[in-house]
Structures are given as C-alpha cells and as structure tokens.
Motif scaffolding. Structure first.
Motif, PDB file in Angstrom:
ATOM      1  N   LYS A  51      14.194  -9.055 -14.439  1.00 52.57           N
ATOM      2  CA  LYS A  51      13.925 -10.399 -14.933  1.00 52.57           C
ATOM      3  C   LYS A  51      12.445 -10.584 -15.237  1.00 52.57           C
ATOM      4  CE  LYS A  51      14.206 -15.267 -13.549  1.00 52.57           C
ATOM      5  NZ  LYS A  51      14.603 -16.224 -12.466  1.00 52.57           N
ATOM      6  N   ASP A  52      11.594 -10.063 -14.332  1.00 49.61           N
ATOM      7  CA  ASP A  52      10.149 -10.184 -14.496  1.00 49.61           C
ATOM      8  C   ASP A  52       9.468  -9.196 -13.554  1.00 49.61           C
ATOM      9  OD1 ASP A  52      10.458 -11.361 -11.960  1.00 49.61           O
ATOM     10  OD2 ASP A  52      10.331 -13.403 -12.765  1.00 49.61           O
ATOM     11  N   ARG A  53       8.153  -9.219 -13.527  1.00 51.10           N
ATOM     12  CA  ARG A  53       7.388  -8.313 -12.672  1.00 51.10           C
ATOM     13  C   ARG A  53       7.751  -8.503 -11.209  1.00 51.10           C
ATOM     14  NH1 ARG A  53       2.386  -8.779  -9.899  1.00 51.10           N
ATOM     15  NH2 ARG A  53       1.281  -6.769  -9.649  1.00 51.10           N
ATOM     16  N   ASP A  54       7.949  -9.754 -10.782  1.00 48.27           N
ATOM     17  CA  ASP A  54       8.291 -10.010  -9.386  1.00 48.27           C
ATOM     18  C   ASP A  54       9.601  -9.329  -8.997  1.00 48.27           C
ATOM     19  OD1 ASP A  54       6.029 -11.489  -8.935  1.00 48.27           O
ATOM     20  OD2 ASP A  54       7.000 -13.434  -9.207  1.00 48.27           O
ATOM     21  N   ALA A  55      10.547  -9.288  -9.917  1.00 47.24           N
ATOM     22  CA  ALA A  55      11.821  -8.623  -9.633  1.00 47.24           C
ATOM     23  C   ALA A  55      11.621  -7.128  -9.438  1.00 47.24           C
ATOM     24  CB  ALA A  55      12.813  -8.888 -10.761  1.00 47.24           C
ATOM     25  N   LEU A  56      10.727  -6.539 -10.229  1.00 49.91           N
ATOM     26  CA  LEU A  56      10.405  -5.118 -10.073  1.00 49.91           C
ATOM     27  C   LEU A  56       9.747  -4.868  -8.716  1.00 49.91           C
ATOM     28  CD1 LEU A  56       9.991  -2.213 -11.181  1.00 49.91           C
ATOM     29  CD2 LEU A  56       7.826  -3.032 -12.148  1.00 49.91           C
ATOM     30  N   LEU A  57       8.797  -5.723  -8.339  1.00 51.28           N
ATOM     31  CA  LEU A  57       8.122  -5.560  -7.055  1.00 51.28           C
ATOM     32  C   LEU A  57       9.117  -5.700  -5.911  1.00 51.28           C
ATOM     33  CD1 LEU A  57       4.802  -7.540  -7.652  1.00 51.28           C
ATOM     34  CD2 LEU A  57       5.224  -5.083  -7.920  1.00 51.28           C
ATOM     35  N   GLU A  58      10.036  -6.638  -6.029  1.00 41.19           N
ATOM     36  CA  GLU A  58      11.052  -6.827  -4.989  1.00 41.19           C
ATOM     37  C   GLU A  58      11.931  -5.582  -4.868  1.00 41.19           C
ATOM     38  OE1 GLU A  58      13.519  -8.172  -2.021  1.00 41.19           O
ATOM     39  OE2 GLU A  58      11.540  -8.898  -2.637  1.00 41.19           O
ATOM     40  N   ALA A  59      12.258  -4.978  -5.991  1.00 39.17           N
ATOM     41  CA  ALA A  59      13.080  -3.762  -5.962  1.00 39.17           C
ATOM     42  C   ALA A  59      12.360  -2.636  -5.230  1.00 39.17           C
ATOM     43  CB  ALA A  59      13.426  -3.332  -7.385  1.00 39.17           C
ATOM     44  N   MET A  60      11.039  -2.536  -5.411  1.00 37.04           N
ATOM     45  CA  MET A  60      10.276  -1.503  -4.704  1.00 37.04           C
ATOM     46  C   MET A  60      10.219  -1.783  -3.210  1.00 37.04           C
ATOM     47  SD  MET A  60       7.200  -0.132  -7.102  1.00 37.04           S
ATOM     48  CE  MET A  60       6.370  -1.692  -7.331  1.00 37.04           C
ATOM     49  N   ILE A  61      10.076  -3.048  -2.840  1.00 37.42           N
ATOM     50  CA  ILE A  61      10.059  -3.402  -1.413  1.00 37.42           C
ATOM     51  C   ILE A  61      11.408  -3.068  -0.779  1.00 37.42           C
ATOM     52  CG2 ILE A  61       9.883  -5.294   0.244  1.00 37.42           C
ATOM     53  CD1 ILE A  61       7.957  -6.657  -1.765  1.00 37.42           C
ATOM     54  N   GLN A  62      12.483  -3.392  -1.477  1.00 39.69           N
ATOM     55  CA  GLN A  62      13.809  -3.085  -0.940  1.00 39.69           C
ATOM     56  C   GLN A  62      14.010  -1.577  -0.797  1.00 39.69           C
ATOM     57  OE1 GLN A  62      16.897  -5.047  -3.185  1.00 39.69           O
ATOM     58  NE2 GLN A  62      16.061  -7.096  -2.803  1.00 39.69           N
ATOM     59  N   LYS A  63      13.488  -0.821  -1.755  1.00 42.13           N
ATOM     60  CA  LYS A  63      13.571   0.640  -1.667  1.00 42.13           C
ATOM     61  C   LYS A  63      12.854   1.123  -0.419  1.00 42.13           C
ATOM     62  CE  LYS A  63      12.025   4.857  -4.018  1.00 42.13           C
ATOM     63  NZ  LYS A  63      11.347   5.430  -5.208  1.00 42.13           N
ATOM     64  N   TRP A  64      11.681   0.568  -0.140  1.00 43.46           N
ATOM     65  CA  TRP A  64      10.918   0.943   1.050  1.00 43.46           C
ATOM     66  C   TRP A  64      11.676   0.571   2.333  1.00 43.46           C
ATOM     67  CZ3 TRP A  64       8.835  -3.094   4.194  1.00 43.46           C
ATOM     68  CH2 TRP A  64       8.117  -2.641   5.296  1.00 43.46           C
ATOM     69  N   GLU A  65      12.244  -0.625   2.367  1.00 45.02           N
ATOM     70  CA  GLU A  65      12.976  -1.055   3.554  1.00 45.02           C
ATOM     71  C   GLU A  65      14.175  -0.149   3.826  1.00 45.02           C
ATOM     72  OE1 GLU A  65      12.086  -5.870   3.658  1.00 45.02           O
ATOM     73  OE2 GLU A  65      13.727  -5.125   2.415  1.00 45.02           O
ATOM     74  N   GLU A  66      14.904   0.188   2.771  1.00 39.77           N
ATOM     75  CA  GLU A  66      16.098   1.010   2.936  1.00 39.77           C
ATOM     76  C   GLU A  66      15.762   2.457   3.277  1.00 39.77           C
ATOM     77  OE1 GLU A  66      18.087   0.473  -0.770  1.00 39.77           O
ATOM     78  OE2 GLU A  66      18.492  -1.665  -0.406  1.00 39.77           O
ATOM     79  N   LYS A  67      14.779   2.999   2.566  1.00 39.10           N
ATOM     80  CA  LYS A  67      14.463   4.411   2.754  1.00 39.10           C
ATOM     81  C   LYS A  67      13.679   4.658   4.031  1.00 39.10           C
ATOM     82  CE  LYS A  67      12.431   8.429   0.457  1.00 39.10           C
ATOM     83  NZ  LYS A  67      11.847   8.950  -0.798  1.00 39.10           N
ATOM     84  N   ASN A  68      12.576   3.969   4.217  1.00 41.30           N
ATOM     85  CA  ASN A  68      11.713   4.272   5.358  1.00 41.30           C
ATOM     86  C   ASN A  68      12.239   3.679   6.655  1.00 41.30           C
ATOM     87  OD1 ASN A  68      10.187   5.605   3.478  1.00 41.30           O
ATOM     88  ND2 ASN A  68       8.272   4.598   3.995  1.00 41.30           N
ATOM     89  N   THR A  69      12.391   2.363   6.697  1.00 40.46           N
ATOM     90  CA  THR A  69      12.860   1.751   7.939  1.00 40.46           C
ATOM     91  C   THR A  69      14.309   2.129   8.220  1.00 40.46           C
ATOM     92  OG1 THR A  69      11.327  -0.095   7.686  1.00 40.46           O
ATOM     93  CG2 THR A  69      13.200  -0.427   9.161  1.00 40.46           C
TER      94      THR A  69
END
Length: 215
Positions: A51-69
């Motif tokens: 949708k926008d840059r914020d949506a991209l940033l949120e996707a990266m945060i979710q990737k970090w939460e799922e993968k690392n934590t």
C-alpha cells in the motif's frame, strides 16, 4: 500475466531489496524510489505489492519477529534430554542464518532507537526470548534466581556479540561452542553431545579438532 509480473517484480524481491538497504544503510534509506532503481523497476510497480512505504516496513518487522524471535523460541523449546542438549539446540540459531539473521536483528535494534512503537515491539520480543530461556533452565531443575541470571547471561552476551559485529569463520565459531555451553549451563558437554551437534552442521569431511570436555 508472466510479463506483467516481470515488470512489477514480486513482493519477495521488493522485500529482499528493502532488507539489503535496511541492513546496509538503516531504515532512513529504505525508500520507494531507491528500491525501484535498485531493482530496475518502475516506482508504480511497488504499489502492486504494498500500500505504501509503511506497509513495506511493517512486512520487514513481521519477518524479523517470525524468523528471529519465533525460531529462537522454537529451538529453546525443542526436545532435549539435558540442559546441554537444549543449549546446543539454541546454538543452531547462531550458526544457521536461515534460522536467525544477526544482521536483521542489529538493524531492527538500531531502527528502534528512534521509533517508539518499534522499540516497544523490540522490548516485547526480548521479553519473550528471555522468558523462554528462563523456562528452559527451570525445566532442567535450576533455581529461579539462577535460571534468571543464566538466561540473562545467554541473551545479553548474544546481543553484545551482534552489536559488536564480531566476525568469525564458521568452524571457529562451532569449535568454541562446547566451551560456551559449559559456561552458560555449568555442565560439561560429553563427546556424544558435541558429536551430535557437530553432525548437524558438518558441511565437509574436515572439521576442527574439539577438546573432549566430558566423558
């Protein structure tokens, strides 16, 4: 349809390009135009996937939460007969970057310094990791105070390791891990413990000579 997808890229390649910029240059550099230029795609093609840059940033945060934590907690909670085996399970994360991405973890920590909402999510993630480590020590009979102190030691050491950007070759890191297990748990790994761990990460017939820390 295939031609259209080629022209627009895919969500995965936009995320990968954003990841590279984030880990190299920080979140401020993650912008749509530089990403489009990096990928050789049009700026408008970005909006087919986000949708926008914020949506991209949120996707990266979710990737970090799922993968690392997510993966760290999964390894801590994996079946183990002893605390030594449980610690070696966790150490898989420090060797296999498909389980835990140290560069991404550092980028998120740097980003969170200037983003209160992300800082809160980082705090929550750290609490989840810390509580999982604490529960692991409790599971193997450590007293509550000792379990908490050992969990803190494991976690803070790894955060420091990542923050300092320590660089080691794969075998140097693997060869040191039996000693770290002994320090973190107060227990000596046996030859069988070490061999079981090594067998998961052996990529060639050559491997470092490891000291037998226990019988």
């Amino acid at each position: 349809m295939e031609q259209a997808n080629t022209q627009r890229g895919s969500e995965a390649i936009w995320l990968e390009a954003a990841y590279e910029i984030l880990t190299d240059s920080g979140v401020e550099a993650v912008k749509v135009m530089p990403l489009a230029k990096k990928l050789g795609l049009s700026r408008t093609s970005f909006y087919w996937h986000f949708k926008d840059r914020d949506a991209l940033l949120e996707a990266m945060i979710q990737k970090w939460e799922e993968k690392n934590t997510g993966n760290l907690i999964a390894r801590v909670e994996a079946y183990a007969d002893t605390i030594v085996e449980a610690m070696f399970n966790l150490f898989d994360c420090w060797i296999d970057d498909t389980m835990f991405d140290a560069d991404l973890d550092l980028a998120i920590r740097n980003w969170a310094r200037n983003d209160p909402a992300l800082h809160e999510r980082l705090d929550n993630a750290d609490k989840r990791r810390q509580n999982a480590l604490y529960a692991m020590f409790i599971r193997f009979g450590y007293a509550e105070t000792e379990a908490r102190a050992r969990a803190h030691t494991v976690m803070y050491t790894q955060i420091g390791y990542i923050s300092m950007k320590i660089e080691e070759d794969r075998w140097t890191r693997i060869a040191a891990m039996p000693e770290y297990v002994k320090i973190y748990t107060g227990k000596q790994p046996t030859s069988a413990d070490i061999e079981r761990f090594m067998s998961r990460h052996r990529t060639s017939h050559r491997r470092p000579r490891l000291t037998n820390l226990g019988s």
